[in-house]
Design an enzyme around this catalytic site. Sequence first.
Site, PDB file in Angstrom:
ATOM      1  N   ASP A 226       0.822  -1.198   0.000  1.00 32.95           N
ATOM      2  CA  ASP A 226       0.000   0.000   0.000  1.00 32.95           C
ATOM      3  C   ASP A 226       0.866   1.262   0.000  1.00 32.95           C
ATOM      4  O   ASP A 226       1.862   1.331   0.738  1.00 32.95           O
ATOM      5  CB  ASP A 226      -0.872  -0.033   1.269  1.00 32.95           C
ATOM      6  CG  ASP A 226      -1.745   1.190   1.403  1.00 32.95           C
ATOM      7  OD1 ASP A 226      -2.656   1.342   0.580  1.00 32.95           O
ATOM      8  OD2 ASP A 226      -1.504   1.993   2.319  1.00 32.95           O
ATOM      9  N   GLU A 268       1.478  -0.647  -5.086  1.00 28.85           N
ATOM     10  CA  GLU A 268       0.509   0.409  -5.372  1.00 28.85           C
ATOM     11  C   GLU A 268       1.295   1.713  -5.470  1.00 28.85           C
ATOM     12  O   GLU A 268       1.670   2.309  -4.466  1.00 28.85           O
ATOM     13  CB  GLU A 268      -0.534   0.552  -4.263  1.00 28.85           C
ATOM     14  CG  GLU A 268      -1.612   1.553  -4.664  1.00 28.85           C
ATOM     15  CD  GLU A 268      -2.202   2.391  -3.519  1.00 28.85           C
ATOM     16  OE1 GLU A 268      -3.281   2.968  -3.720  1.00 28.85           O
ATOM     17  OE2 GLU A 268      -1.587   2.494  -2.452  1.00 28.85           O
TER      18      GLU A 268
END
Length: 620
Positions: A226, A268
């Site tokens: 993330d 990401e």
Amino acid sequence: MVIEVLRDDRLAIEVRSPARRARPMAVSTDWYQRAVFYEVLVQAFFDSNDDGYGDLRGLASKLDYLQWLGVDCLWLPPFYDSPRRDGGYDIRDYYQVAPEYGTIDDFVDLVDAAHDRGIRIIIDLVLNHTSDTHFWFQESRRDPTGPYGDYYVWRDTDTEYAGVRVIFSDTETSNWTFDPVRQQFYWHRFYSHQPDLNYDNPAVQEEMLNVVRYWLDLGIDGFRLDAVTYLYEREGTDCANLPETHAYLKRLRKMIDDEYPGRIMLAEANLWPSELVDYFGDPATGGDECHMAFHFPLMPRIFMAVKRESRAPISDIIKQTPPIPAKCQWGTFLRNHDELTLEMVTGEERDYMHQHYAEDPRGRLNGGIRRRLAPLLNSDRGQIKLFTSLLLSLPGSPVLYYGDEIGMGDNIWLPDRDGVRTPMQWSVDRNGGFSRCDPSKLYLPVNAGWVYGYQAVNVERQSDQPDSLLQWTRQMLAVRKRHRALALGTYEELEGSNPSVLAFLREHTDEHGETETVRACTTCPATRSPCSSNSPGGSTATSRSSSPAARSSRRSGCGPTCSPCPATAPTGSPSRRPASARCRPRVAPPPPRPRPSCSWPRASPPDAGVRKDALLTPDD
Ligand code: GLC
Ligand code: CA
């Protein structure tokens, strides 16, 4: 079991080993290059104990459905202990499952059950920040000189790193927030309740490596990393993509390769292709950083291309995408648990997207669009198929979003991104078959309404309908699996004079020297008949051959029953491509000479009942 390792008299870095471990899948070092991923929120899939929250046992009970659908790997967003002020991306304890979702034991059972069915599981790893309720932060603010005092980025003023972009611009006005307890400012790239960890502190680096080890020991197959671009901050930069961040990711990768071969890192990183490819690492090694990265710029351009009836947005971004190392792969997607981000488009393109896909301002968030696929496309089945076909045939491993396989809707009256995170719709039963609880106890209301409500859109109903979107999606996943070229093949665009036509070849030579070519073409307008093929709106043709001549002959025609046409006219003998070229977008060849004998019929008016576009057909 918890073992505390005292590194020096100040620091107590945790090392935990799980008491139980799931059975690992057979080691494979390239599974992710071929896999179809499926993002599923634990809280949203199935509630096994009727408390209103989906849970790990509930998800485990639906694995047969996911196996039937044909997905290869699940991506689970955070289900860690959390106050859930940011969908669980605000982690309170990296070593605990949120009690509503179950226990670590339930998680091990889930991984075992998934592996038994040949399905892998990756989970989110939030390296950049924690919740402000995390023990580390509470200690850090309370005791600046204690063991955790330096775990976060503290300053006396809020003047450093001026000009760095605020990401959640609808909610936050600064990346600094003053803490009344410590009487200092702390740095945060996201919500102010999510303080950034301080990676300049070696203890933080170690802590996170240990978190990674813990979950890999439990048996997972990898991580979605993330917000991975923001680990370090440096004055005079935009505090993203810094060399130190890449160095840490390389260290993480080395540890995983050494200790857990076959497990992956999926980045990401919402960046332009030229910066994104840095997250794969050194091409000379086949890639020594992340195995995969989401291709963020491609996603909005699929939406633009179809609306503009022009292949240009897709062609252009693929041309701008540099080659990637041989052992890497793009992750491609249409929608996920976040808003449809428009960070990687120009201001003019953003206006265009808002105008055409988010007329209602409630559909907008942080500059993006907080809607699911079906509502974005007005529930137009032909367009949904077109988008999904593109996802399954362009380079990259596709990542589906739960519920999009049945055309689930959203609820823009819910706050933040909750509207795209509502309960999975299984049947016409109470709460859409998601939970037997009192509807007022549901973590979010199930979708209601004539078009998208669970009475109209649900798995049970679509399983019974041979021509449903669900059945079609399942068949398309099987098509993709049958043709390795769609996963591993080179990409070559066949440019034609009709700008609405996107045609391309995917070609893969296997270890036995046999080459498979998949030829795909489609027209971007969704309401026009694209070619004389009997396939709806577009087609693929596949050929297997070891002879270049045979391969060349298969380049003509855009479908099994379609005569040669400009977009797919032969471009000369295909040359044999080295394996290292796989998945690399290639510079498109010069446009072929137009052949007047073949045209793309556009005679049918948009409302003449023409079948809607779709690139693949179940017969491929
Ligand atoms: C990522 C997640 C998003 C979350 C943010 C902050 O972008 O996808 O849902 O809000 O990180 O953790
Ligand atoms: Ca539950």
